[in-house]
Design a protein around this motif. Sequence first.
Motif, mmCIF file in Angstrom:
data_model
loop_
_atom_site.group_PDB
_atom_site.id
_atom_site.type_symbol
_atom_site.label_atom_id
_atom_site.label_comp_id
_atom_site.label_asym_id
_atom_site.label_seq_id
_atom_site.Cartn_x
_atom_site.Cartn_y
_atom_site.Cartn_z
ATOM 1 N N MET A 1 4.782 67.041 20.491
ATOM 2 C CA MET A 1 5.983 67.524 21.184
ATOM 3 C C MET A 1 5.685 67.689 22.672
ATOM 4 N N TYR A 2 6.620 67.313 23.508
ATOM 5 C CA TYR A 2 6.503 67.572 24.932
ATOM 6 C C TYR A 2 7.801 68.194 25.443
ATOM 7 N N THR A 3 7.720 68.831 26.588
ATOM 8 C CA THR A 3 8.871 69.489 27.198
ATOM 9 C C THR A 3 9.346 68.679 28.386
ATOM 10 N N GLU A 4 10.653 68.399 28.435
ATOM 11 C CA GLU A 4 11.247 67.674 29.561
ATOM 12 C C GLU A 4 11.770 68.661 30.605
ATOM 13 N N HIS A 157 2.971 75.801 37.309
ATOM 14 C CA HIS A 157 2.437 76.739 36.324
ATOM 15 C C HIS A 157 3.546 77.654 35.812
ATOM 16 N N GLN A 158 4.418 78.113 36.715
ATOM 17 C CA GLN A 158 5.493 79.012 36.306
ATOM 18 C C GLN A 158 6.480 78.321 35.377
ATOM 19 N N ILE A 159 6.900 77.098 35.718
ATOM 20 C CA ILE A 159 7.881 76.434 34.851
ATOM 21 C C ILE A 159 7.245 76.042 33.519
ATOM 22 N N LYS A 160 5.944 75.814 33.502
ATOM 23 C CA LYS A 160 5.260 75.568 32.231
ATOM 24 C C LYS A 160 5.344 76.796 31.337
ATOM 25 N N GLU A 161 5.103 77.969 31.903
ATOM 26 C CA GLU A 161 5.196 79.201 31.122
ATOM 27 C C GLU A 161 6.633 79.476 30.695
ATOM 28 N N GLU A 162 7.586 79.236 31.609
ATOM 29 C CA GLU A 162 8.994 79.484 31.304
ATOM 30 C C GLU A 162 9.516 78.575 30.185
ATOM 31 N N SER A 163 9.014 77.339 30.131
ATOM 32 C CA SER A 163 9.549 76.352 29.189
ATOM 33 C C SER A 163 8.682 76.161 27.953
ATOM 34 N N ASP A 164 7.668 76.982 27.786
ATOM 35 C CA ASP A 164 6.759 76.832 26.654
ATOM 36 C C ASP A 164 7.522 76.879 25.332
ATOM 37 N N GLY A 165 7.362 75.843 24.515
ATOM 38 C CA GLY A 165 8.020 75.773 23.213
ATOM 39 C C GLY A 165 9.437 75.232 23.234
ATOM 40 N N LEU A 166 9.952 74.906 24.427
ATOM 41 C CA LEU A 166 11.310 74.382 24.537
ATOM 42 C C LEU A 166 11.276 72.863 24.623
ATOM 43 N N ASN A 167 12.408 72.243 24.302
ATOM 44 C CA ASN A 167 12.502 70.787 24.355
ATOM 45 C C ASN A 167 12.879 70.279 25.743
ATOM 46 N N ARG A 205 12.815 63.367 36.511
ATOM 47 C CA ARG A 205 12.451 63.919 35.202
ATOM 48 C C ARG A 205 10.938 64.054 35.077
ATOM 49 N N GLY A 206 10.509 65.261 34.804
ATOM 50 C CA GLY A 206 9.103 65.519 34.543
ATOM 51 C C GLY A 206 8.900 65.916 33.099
ATOM 52 N N ILE A 207 7.677 65.788 32.630
ATOM 53 C CA ILE A 207 7.339 66.246 31.287
ATOM 54 C C ILE A 207 6.005 66.990 31.318
ATOM 55 N N PHE A 208 5.887 67.944 30.411
ATOM 56 C CA PHE A 208 4.591 68.484 30.047
ATOM 57 C C PHE A 208 4.187 67.778 28.764
ATOM 58 N N ASN A 209 3.160 66.951 28.845
ATOM 59 C CA ASN A 209 2.773 66.156 27.679
ATOM 60 C C ASN A 209 2.028 67.012 26.652
ATOM 61 N N GLN A 210 1.557 66.381 25.585
ATOM 62 C CA GLN A 210 0.952 67.123 24.487
ATOM 63 C C GLN A 210 -0.294 67.889 24.905
ATOM 64 N N SER A 211 -0.957 67.432 25.942
ATOM 65 C CA SER A 211 -2.143 68.135 26.426
ATOM 66 C C SER A 211 -1.797 69.218 27.447
ATOM 67 N N GLY A 212 -0.500 69.378 27.736
ATOM 68 C CA GLY A 212 -0.058 70.392 28.681
ATOM 69 C C GLY A 212 -0.067 69.949 30.126
#
Length: 229
Positions: A1-4, A157-167, A205-212
Amino acid sequence: MYTEIYLIRHGETMFNQLNKVQGWADSPLTVKGINDLRVTASNLSQIHFDRMYSSDLKRAIDTVHLIKDYNMVSQIGKIKKLPAFREVFFGGFEGDDIYETWRQVSIAGGMKPETNVCKIIDTLGIKEFRNATKKADERHLAENAKELDDRIMRAVHQIKEESDGLNRVLLVTHGDFIKSLGIKYWTQYSGKGDIEFPTNGSMTRGIFNQSGKFEIVDYNINNSDLINI
């Protein structure tokens, strides 16, 4: 899973229209800016977002609320403002004529006077362009390369924490900030020279990939192509 992460540049503002430097200074959206954003918002109206964010500048806040009002498939509550995603700060140049500003920056960078920002960046490189901007600013408040890069890393780093677990989340931010993200994280960037400046209302469009790890996979997508994403 990754977050867009859908990064949207705010709509056209009065300062954009008047060719004035606009970083942390703010000016209202123009009628054209609002009308163009309605097209962007319509094209995003059937895309589900888990959350929406904006920088804390009014032009971004007004943009995100317009997009929220058009969206038909998302249940968005309070929109959080993220100051780390403000535009690049230009210090004493805020509100000045943009071409005169670039002329002063080019001189500070050791060039002959030049008003074309693309030529300045191609000559100096983006890092030295940022450093020359701070040098040319009489108050030396403009962000230099390191200051901006540090803020970009905090923002990611902040948006990674904010979007953790979201699609998927949407974030309204600013043109030069998005371009700086593109230079740092766009998978298609060659690592040399400048890249095109995002247009008002465009989507990156950015993504956090499976490795974060954060990466940008689509850059400056405009309304003619947005519906195909």
